[in-house]
Scaffold this active site. Structure first.
Site, PDB file in Angstrom:
ATOM      1  N   ARG A  51       0.808  -1.221   0.000  1.00  0.00           N
ATOM      2  CA  ARG A  51       0.000   0.000   0.000  1.00  0.00           C
ATOM      3  C   ARG A  51       0.840   1.269   0.000  1.00  0.00           C
ATOM      4  O   ARG A  51       0.339   2.339  -0.326  1.00  0.00           O
ATOM      5  CB  ARG A  51      -0.938  -0.014   1.213  1.00  0.00           C
ATOM      6  CG  ARG A  51      -2.057  -1.045   1.092  1.00  0.00           C
ATOM      7  CD  ARG A  51      -2.927  -1.081   2.324  1.00  0.00           C
ATOM      8  NE  ARG A  51      -2.200  -1.558   3.493  1.00  0.00           N
ATOM      9  CZ  ARG A  51      -2.744  -1.727   4.692  1.00  0.00           C
ATOM     10  NH1 ARG A  51      -4.023  -1.451   4.871  1.00  0.00           N
ATOM     11  NH2 ARG A  51      -2.019  -2.166   5.696  1.00  0.00           N
ATOM     12  N   LYS A 163       4.858 -18.088   8.443  1.00  0.00           N
ATOM     13  CA  LYS A 163       4.203 -18.530   9.674  1.00  0.00           C
ATOM     14  C   LYS A 163       3.645 -17.306  10.405  1.00  0.00           C
ATOM     15  O   LYS A 163       4.072 -16.174  10.118  1.00  0.00           O
ATOM     16  CB  LYS A 163       5.202 -19.281  10.553  1.00  0.00           C
ATOM     17  CG  LYS A 163       6.279 -18.377  11.170  1.00  0.00           C
ATOM     18  CD  LYS A 163       7.046 -19.102  12.226  1.00  0.00           C
ATOM     19  CE  LYS A 163       8.041 -18.170  12.912  1.00  0.00           C
ATOM     20  NZ  LYS A 163       7.439 -17.169  13.775  1.00  0.00           N
ATOM     21  N   ASP A 192       9.174 -22.307   6.932  1.00  0.00           N
ATOM     22  CA  ASP A 192       9.679 -22.258   8.300  1.00  0.00           C
ATOM     23  C   ASP A 192      11.174 -22.028   8.172  1.00  0.00           C
ATOM     24  O   ASP A 192      11.924 -22.942   7.825  1.00  0.00           O
ATOM     25  CB  ASP A 192       9.387 -23.568   9.039  1.00  0.00           C
ATOM     26  CG  ASP A 192       9.839 -23.539  10.498  1.00  0.00           C
ATOM     27  OD1 ASP A 192      10.663 -22.669  10.839  1.00  0.00           O
ATOM     28  OD2 ASP A 192       9.390 -24.387  11.284  1.00  0.00           O
ATOM     29  N   HIS A 193      11.629 -20.787   8.415  1.00  0.00           N
ATOM     30  CA  HIS A 193      13.028 -20.470   8.100  1.00  0.00           C
ATOM     31  C   HIS A 193      14.006 -21.283   8.934  1.00  0.00           C
ATOM     32  O   HIS A 193      15.169 -21.423   8.564  1.00  0.00           O
ATOM     33  CB  HIS A 193      13.286 -18.965   8.268  1.00  0.00           C
ATOM     34  CG  HIS A 193      13.328 -18.493   9.687  1.00  0.00           C
ATOM     35  ND1 HIS A 193      12.221 -18.064  10.363  1.00  0.00           N
ATOM     36  CD2 HIS A 193      14.367 -18.383  10.544  1.00  0.00           C
ATOM     37  CE1 HIS A 193      12.567 -17.709  11.585  1.00  0.00           C
ATOM     38  NE2 HIS A 193      13.865 -17.890  11.731  1.00  0.00           N
ATOM     39  N   GLU A 231      16.138 -16.256  23.211  1.00  0.00           N
ATOM     40  CA  GLU A 231      16.699 -15.003  22.706  1.00  0.00           C
ATOM     41  C   GLU A 231      16.993 -14.072  23.870  1.00  0.00           C
ATOM     42  O   GLU A 231      16.303 -14.126  24.901  1.00  0.00           O
ATOM     43  CB  GLU A 231      15.723 -14.313  21.746  1.00  0.00           C
ATOM     44  CG  GLU A 231      15.463 -15.071  20.470  1.00  0.00           C
ATOM     45  CD  GLU A 231      14.516 -14.326  19.550  1.00  0.00           C
ATOM     46  OE1 GLU A 231      14.914 -14.042  18.414  1.00  0.00           O
ATOM     47  OE2 GLU A 231      13.397 -14.015  19.989  1.00  0.00           O
ATOM     48  N   ASP A 250       4.320 -18.523  18.131  1.00  0.00           N
ATOM     49  CA  ASP A 250       5.437 -17.935  17.408  1.00  0.00           C
ATOM     50  C   ASP A 250       6.591 -18.912  17.231  1.00  0.00           C
ATOM     51  O   ASP A 250       7.273 -18.883  16.205  1.00  0.00           O
ATOM     52  CB  ASP A 250       5.919 -16.683  18.153  1.00  0.00           C
ATOM     53  CG  ASP A 250       6.937 -15.882  17.362  1.00  0.00           C
ATOM     54  OD1 ASP A 250       6.713 -15.670  16.151  1.00  0.00           O
ATOM     55  OD2 ASP A 250       7.961 -15.476  17.937  1.00  0.00           O
ATOM     56  N   HIS A 255       8.613 -24.025  14.912  1.00  0.00           N
ATOM     57  CA  HIS A 255      10.055 -24.236  14.981  1.00  0.00           C
ATOM     58  C   HIS A 255      10.437 -25.410  15.885  1.00  0.00           C
ATOM     59  O   HIS A 255      11.151 -26.331  15.472  1.00  0.00           O
ATOM     60  CB  HIS A 255      10.756 -22.986  15.503  1.00  0.00           C
ATOM     61  CG  HIS A 255      10.631 -21.802  14.604  1.00  0.00           C
ATOM     62  ND1 HIS A 255      10.489 -21.903  13.240  1.00  0.00           N
ATOM     63  CD2 HIS A 255      10.651 -20.470  14.874  1.00  0.00           C
ATOM     64  CE1 HIS A 255      10.423 -20.689  12.715  1.00  0.00           C
ATOM     65  NE2 HIS A 255      10.513 -19.807  13.681  1.00  0.00           N
ATOM     66  N   LYS A 355      11.792 -15.177  25.547  1.00  0.00           N
ATOM     67  CA  LYS A 355      12.354 -13.862  25.244  1.00  0.00           C
ATOM     68  C   LYS A 355      13.086 -13.335  26.484  1.00  0.00           C
ATOM     69  O   LYS A 355      12.780 -13.711  27.609  1.00  0.00           O
ATOM     70  CB  LYS A 355      11.239 -12.882  24.868  1.00  0.00           C
ATOM     71  CG  LYS A 355      10.475 -13.246  23.604  1.00  0.00           C
ATOM     72  CD  LYS A 355      11.258 -12.881  22.378  1.00  0.00           C
ATOM     73  CE  LYS A 355      10.420 -13.023  21.113  1.00  0.00           C
ATOM     74  NZ  LYS A 355      11.205 -12.730  19.903  1.00  0.00           N
TER      75      LYS A 355
END
Length: 515
Positions: A51, A163, A192-193, A231, A250, A255, A355
């Site tokens: 956009r 995802k 799925d990286h 992480e 997530d 994963h 996290k």
């Protein structure tokens, strides 16, 4: 159509969400890497869609800045970037508006004429998940899903979906049904990286290319398996998205479930897409369902709270931008699950993600059973069980830990490590996970992409957990930012064991620990 695993001579990649963050951070840098390595089709074009009111002239400098920012040091070449970006175009449309799709079809046909492309298109959905079911229907409305070009000749029509694929089981089933109306399964590439990472693929090589591990890879010799993917940062600017998603959607449902499957799967008869993905589905089918009482005992969810860490003040999750002050969204999940099949019966798999943990690391730890007779012990009189650590990131490699006698009198033993890091092979490939997966999609190789039945089976296992979490009485434990999660997560580990809290460095981690 093109034969599978054959790179087409020409192709247009249309990126929905072409002005978004994923495109500039990952997709365009990965495509540049493929261009640099000569792995793109001879005649190739990218069409960014979104956009934002770009045109070709303003879009290319925007992406050039992104290349300079997100490529690894030394990988940006101004001349190559200019050549690559000359094949990049932009069309301002609203992906949610069906009336804009005739203009998309016309622009694709213009690009076909420019690069002599017989209607070979790949669509990449780098959009909010709310559009995953909208875009395919609008593509169908103008015939852009059909594997035929304007001349009635076979053409590539594939669609890559980011995802999370679905928000729960019901929405995943609904999405699959939408795609089935206009696409065949071989046209669908649910990405799925994690599976594009070189070290994830090396799990299969470690297991299936080495005869020394296969006889031990079962319930007779393995006591437990841990999979950690954590992480050391928070949600950054993604508060609006993350609060509707949470750690289970997530990270865990996709994963970590994939890493469990790679660790536990049976060897496929041949290494091809169908047989490999069949074995993944069998693992998901073998996940032992949990009753509500078992979910309460075996699943711990947490949310990071404010703390002083490394000399800095860190906000709690509820103080993050666009996060409600009373949010009950989890930023940590610890879970114990079982795989009910012949190989793994009774072996607990512990999975954990979070996290704002002390470090960023993803690894698999296979704990082997101790010797049946405790003849040798360490200085504390304890046996020294063997461990196999498969490090996915960072410091990618493998470490096998075993007992060795301490020199001198007596028979005290200590754990030592025999390790290997992938940089010993001359460094990891310069491309990243997205480069590998984008190339596979162009080749028509769907091995490392998730099939519809795997999506459904995974959701069938995790959906009851999400439903139970809707109960306000289900505990949500706080943990200070910079720690290893709620202390209650230790309660799900059996007997005298505890989580393996990994260092950033794989090797020499018992001498020093880098966080």
């Amino acid at each position: 159509m093109q034969t599978a695993h054959t790179k087409p001579e020409s192709l247009v990649l249309a990126i929905f969400g072409g002005s978004g963050d994923l495109t500039k951070r990952k997709l365009i840098p990965s495509l540049y890497q493929l261009f640099k390595q000569g792995k793109l089709p001879q005649r190739f074009a990218v069409l960014g869609l979104g956009r934002t009111a770009y045109d070709d002239a303003s879009y290319r400098p925007h992406l050039d800045s992104a290349l300079q920012q997100y490529l690894a040091a030394g990988e940006y070449d101004a001349s190559l970037a200019e050549q690559f970006l000359s094949s990049v175009h932009y069309l301002a449309i609203d992906p949610a508006n069906a009336e804009d799709y005739p203009a998309l079809k016309a622009r694709l046909e213009e690009l076909d004429a420019e690069i002599d492309n017989p209607g070979n298109y790949i669509y990449y959905l780098s959009t909010p998940p709310s559009l995953y079911g909208v875009v395919p229907q609008h593509l169908m409305s103008v015939g852009l899903n059909e594997e035929l070009n304007a001349a009635g000749q076979p053409a590539i029509r594939r669609i890559v979906i980011e995802k999370p694929f679905g928000y729960n089981l019901a929405s995943a089933l609904e999405l699959n049904e939408i795609y089935r109306r206009g696409f065949e399964e071989h046209q669908l590439y649910r990405i799925d990286h994690f599976l594009g990472k070189e070290t994830v693929q090396d799990i299969m090589a470690l297991r299936f290319a080495n005869g020394i591990f296969e006889p031990l890879w079962n319930r007779n010799y393995i006591e437990r398996v841990e999979i950690t993917a954590v992480e050391n940062m928070g949600i950054e600017s993604r508060g609006g998205f993350y609060d509707q998603t949470g750690a289970l959607r997530d990270m865990v449902q996709n994963h970590l479930a994939q890493l469990v499957a790679l660790t536990a799967m049976e060897p496929p008869v041949q290494f091809n897409a169908d047989l490999f993905r069949n074995e993944v589905v069998k693992v998901y089918q073998s996940f032992r369902p949990m009753t509500d009482a078992e979910v309460r005992r075996r699943v711990i969810r947490g949310q990071y709270t404010e703390s002083e860490w490394r000399g800095e003040h860190h906000r709690g999750y509820r103080e993050e931008d666009k996060v409600p002050a009373d949010s009950r969204t989890e930023t940590f999940v610890g879970m114990k699950l079982y795989i009910d099949n012949w190989r793994w019966q009774g072996v607990p798999f512990y999975i954990r993600t979070g996290k704002m943990m002390p470090t960023k690391v993803t690894e698999i730890v296979v704990h082997f059973k101790p010797t049946p007779h405790k003849m040798f012990t360490d200085s504390d009189g304890l046996a020294v069980p063997n461990q196999l650590i498969i490090r996915i990131q960072p410091d990618e490699g493998i470490a096998l830990k075993f007992a060795a006698k301490v020199p001198g009198s007596g028979f005290e033993v200590k754990r030592v490590s025999m390790d290997f890091t992938y940089d010993q092979l001359g460094g990891l490939a310069s491309g990243d996970a997205y480069s590998r997966l984008l190339e596979d999609c162009m080749l028509g190789d769907s091995t490392l992409f998730t099939r519809s039945d795997a999506v459904e089976m995974s959701w069938r296992f995790f959906d009851p957990i999400l439903r139970l979490w809707q109960d306000e009485d289900f505990p949500l434990y706080g943990y200070p930012a910079g720690t290893w999660g709620p202390k209650q997560s230790d309660d799900i580990i059996e007997r005298d064991h505890s989580w393996t809290n990994p260092c950033r460095n794989l090797t020499n981690s018992e001498l020093y620990c880098e966080l």
